[in-house]
Design an enzyme around this catalytic site. Sequence first.
Site, PDB file in Angstrom:
ATOM      1  N   GLY A 215       0.794  -1.227   0.000  1.00 46.96           N
ATOM      2  CA  GLY A 215       0.000   0.000   0.000  1.00 46.96           C
ATOM      3  C   GLY A 215       0.827   1.277   0.000  1.00 46.96           C
ATOM      4  N   ASN A 216       1.898   1.330   0.817  1.00 39.62           N
ATOM      5  CA  ASN A 216       2.639   2.592   0.951  1.00 39.62           C
ATOM      6  C   ASN A 216       3.415   2.959  -0.312  1.00 39.62           C
ATOM      7  OD1 ASN A 216       4.419   0.421   1.490  1.00 39.62           O
ATOM      8  ND2 ASN A 216       5.856   1.840   2.440  1.00 39.62           N
TER       9      ASN A 216
ATOM     10  N   LYS B  22      -3.193  -9.469  -2.725  1.00 35.33           N
ATOM     11  CA  LYS B  22      -2.182  -9.352  -3.794  1.00 35.33           C
ATOM     12  C   LYS B  22      -0.935 -10.197  -3.527  1.00 35.33           C
ATOM     13  CE  LYS B  22       1.046  -6.288  -2.086  1.00 35.33           C
ATOM     14  NZ  LYS B  22       0.638  -6.428  -0.705  1.00 35.33           N
TER      15      LYS B  22
ATOM     16  N   LYS C 111       1.818 -12.483   3.585  1.00 31.35           N
ATOM     17  CA  LYS C 111       3.123 -12.341   2.909  1.00 31.35           C
ATOM     18  C   LYS C 111       3.990 -13.564   3.212  1.00 31.35           C
ATOM     19  CE  LYS C 111       2.797  -7.397   3.544  1.00 31.35           C
ATOM     20  NZ  LYS C 111       1.877  -7.241   2.425  1.00 31.35           N
TER      21      LYS C 111
ATOM     22  N   LYS D 294     -10.987  -9.084   4.051  1.00 37.85           N
ATOM     23  CA  LYS D 294     -10.022  -8.183   3.395  1.00 37.85           C
ATOM     24  C   LYS D 294     -10.408  -6.725   3.636  1.00 37.85           C
ATOM     25  CE  LYS D 294      -6.694  -7.113   0.692  1.00 37.85           C
ATOM     26  NZ  LYS D 294      -5.374  -7.316   1.258  1.00 37.85           N
TER      27      LYS D 294
HETATM   28  N1  LIG Z   1       5.809 -10.025  12.615  1.00 40.59           N
HETATM   29  C1  LIG Z   1       5.802  -8.887  11.909  1.00 40.59           C
HETATM   30  N2  LIG Z   1       6.946  -8.392  11.395  1.00 40.59           N
HETATM   31  C2  LIG Z   1       6.955  -7.245  10.699  1.00 40.59           C
HETATM   32  N3  LIG Z   1       5.832  -6.518  10.425  1.00 40.59           N
HETATM   33  C3  LIG Z   1       4.663  -6.978  10.893  1.00 40.59           C
HETATM   34  C4  LIG Z   1       4.578  -8.172  11.647  1.00 40.59           C
HETATM   35  N4  LIG Z   1       3.276  -8.394  11.973  1.00 40.59           N
HETATM   36  C5  LIG Z   1       2.584  -7.381  11.455  1.00 40.59           C
HETATM   37  N5  LIG Z   1       3.396  -6.514  10.809  1.00 40.59           N
HETATM   38  C6  LIG Z   1       2.889  -5.312  10.127  1.00 40.59           C
HETATM   39  O1  LIG Z   1       2.503  -5.717   8.830  1.00 40.59           O
HETATM   40  C7  LIG Z   1       2.675  -4.590   7.960  1.00 40.59           C
HETATM   41  C8  LIG Z   1       2.613  -5.072   6.502  1.00 40.59           C
HETATM   42  O2  LIG Z   1       1.289  -5.393   6.192  1.00 40.59           O
HETATM   43  P1  LIG Z   1       0.355  -4.434   5.323  1.00 40.59           P
HETATM   44  O3  LIG Z   1       0.511  -3.016   5.788  1.00 40.59           O
HETATM   45  O4  LIG Z   1      -1.002  -5.018   5.319  1.00 40.59           O
HETATM   46  O5  LIG Z   1       1.045  -4.668   3.928  1.00 40.59           O
HETATM   47  P2  LIG Z   1       1.081  -3.933   2.512  1.00 40.59           P
HETATM   48  O6  LIG Z   1       2.424  -3.272   2.463  1.00 40.59           O
HETATM   49  O7  LIG Z   1       0.977  -5.055   1.534  1.00 40.59           O
HETATM   50  O8  LIG Z   1      -0.078  -2.967   2.438  1.00 40.59           O
HETATM   51  C9  LIG Z   1       3.987  -4.044   8.403  1.00 40.59           C
HETATM   52  O9  LIG Z   1       4.177  -2.708   7.995  1.00 40.59           O
HETATM   53  C10 LIG Z   1       3.879  -4.163   9.927  1.00 40.59           C
HETATM   54  O10 LIG Z   1       3.311  -2.997  10.485  1.00 40.59           O
HETATM   55  N1  LIG Z   2      -5.664  -6.482  -2.989  1.00 40.19           N
HETATM   56  C1  LIG Z   2      -4.766  -6.245  -1.994  1.00 40.19           C
HETATM   57  O1  LIG Z   2      -4.156  -7.162  -1.409  1.00 40.19           O
HETATM   58  O2  LIG Z   2      -4.600  -4.911  -1.688  1.00 40.19           O
HETATM   59  P1  LIG Z   2      -3.732  -4.283  -0.511  1.00 40.19           P
HETATM   60  O3  LIG Z   2      -2.365  -4.918  -0.597  1.00 40.19           O
HETATM   61  O4  LIG Z   2      -3.717  -2.812  -0.793  1.00 40.19           O
HETATM   62  O5  LIG Z   2      -4.423  -4.626   0.774  1.00 40.19           O
END
Ligand SMILES: Nc1ncnc2c1ncn2[C@@H]1O[C@H](COP(=O)(O)OP(=O)(O)O)[C@@H](O)[C@H]1O
Ligand SMILES: NC(=O)OP(=O)(O)O
Length: 314
Positions: free
Chosen positions: A12-13, A214, A276, A129
């Site tokens: 997302g970021n 994703k 992930k 989700k």
């Molecule tokens: N065990 C872990 N180690 C590292 N990060 C973790 C852990 N558990 C949860 N997280 C969080 O998960 C986040 C990543 O998930 P998310 O923000 O949903 O991913 P995306 O980058 O795909 O949007 C990290 O930025 C962190 O804040």
């Molecule tokens: N579709 C999906 O996984 O989107 P985000 O990573 O933004 O949650």
Amino acid sequence: MTKRKIVVALGGNAILSTDASASAQIKAVKETVKQLVAFVKQGDQLIISHGNGPQVGNLLIQQAASDSEKTPAMPLDTVGAMSQGEIGYWMQNAFNEVLAEEGLALDVATIVTQTIVDAKDEAFQNPTKPIGPFYSEAEAKKQQSINPEAHFVEDAGRGWRRVVPSPRPIGIQEAPVIQKLVEGNVITISAGGGGVPVAKEGNKLRGVEAVIDKDFASEKLAELVGADMLIILTAVDNVYVNFNKPDQKKLTNVSVAELEDYIKDDQFAKGSMLPKIQAAIEYVNNRPDSKAIITSLDNVKNLLAHDAGTIITK
Ligand SMILES: Nc1ncnc2c1ncn2[C@@H]1O[C@H](COP(=O)(O)OP(=O)(O)O)[C@@H](O)[C@H]1O
Ligand SMILES: NC(=O)OP(=O)(O)O
């Protein structure tokens, strides 16, 4: 040196931090693309995928706001395709600009991607989700009363969000064309937002109301195109055990067996880090000589200089 085929899944970021305006997202995408072009300069073949949680949720709200006979709201599968279009457009445009700045003559294309799911997947009965903006609990309850079909949950201490079903990907309809483009040295952007979820009905593919994770779709893509590496870029440089606790421990090189033990120990948050990890495990189990890496966009330069981030091997 043979070209490495690398699937890079963008979190997302990489697209949106706090400002959801088109201009802010375009700016964020350009910064992301600048980092990704380093792979191209090194001679790697990029196969990009990305999330769409915030964008697909925002588009859905816009649909509801203009729902009338003349301008009917589009369903979630179609809105998913819209999100692939908007993000793919921003990304292609950024690549065109950055590649030109770097004097690199390469083509880039976004493929509207349909991801096949099982219409009977249990996920349809249990929405998980998170999509769209964060709400306070009171705002979420108000939204729920306006739209009783929508479900809202608290998202990892960050606020309340709408949740929709997220079935597991079974296949990617456009994998053969993505493969052809990869072989033709085209930078591809595909499986955006996990791909538009479709279910098989005889010879037809029918869109279903869901948003695919994703990370799982990127794993499937990596498997189908025979990628040499799967890189999942998110907001943290490494995966941790005891994350955010005083005794947190950074994982650098980790095996599938070790990760499975950590999963049993509930070390990875569901809906964020867990998918992930599961995607990385699935990838290295399918391609035992390959590795998956989970790290941040900012760590790409270190990753290119020497392996960095959390490296998962069989
Ligand atoms: N065990 C872990 N180690 C590292 N990060 C973790 C852990 N558990 C949860 N997280 C969080 O998960 C986040 C990543 O998930 P998310 O923000 O949903 O991913 P995306 O980058 O795909 O949007 C990290 O930025 C962190 O804040
Ligand atoms: N579709 C999906 O996984 O989107 P985000 O990573 O933004 O949650």
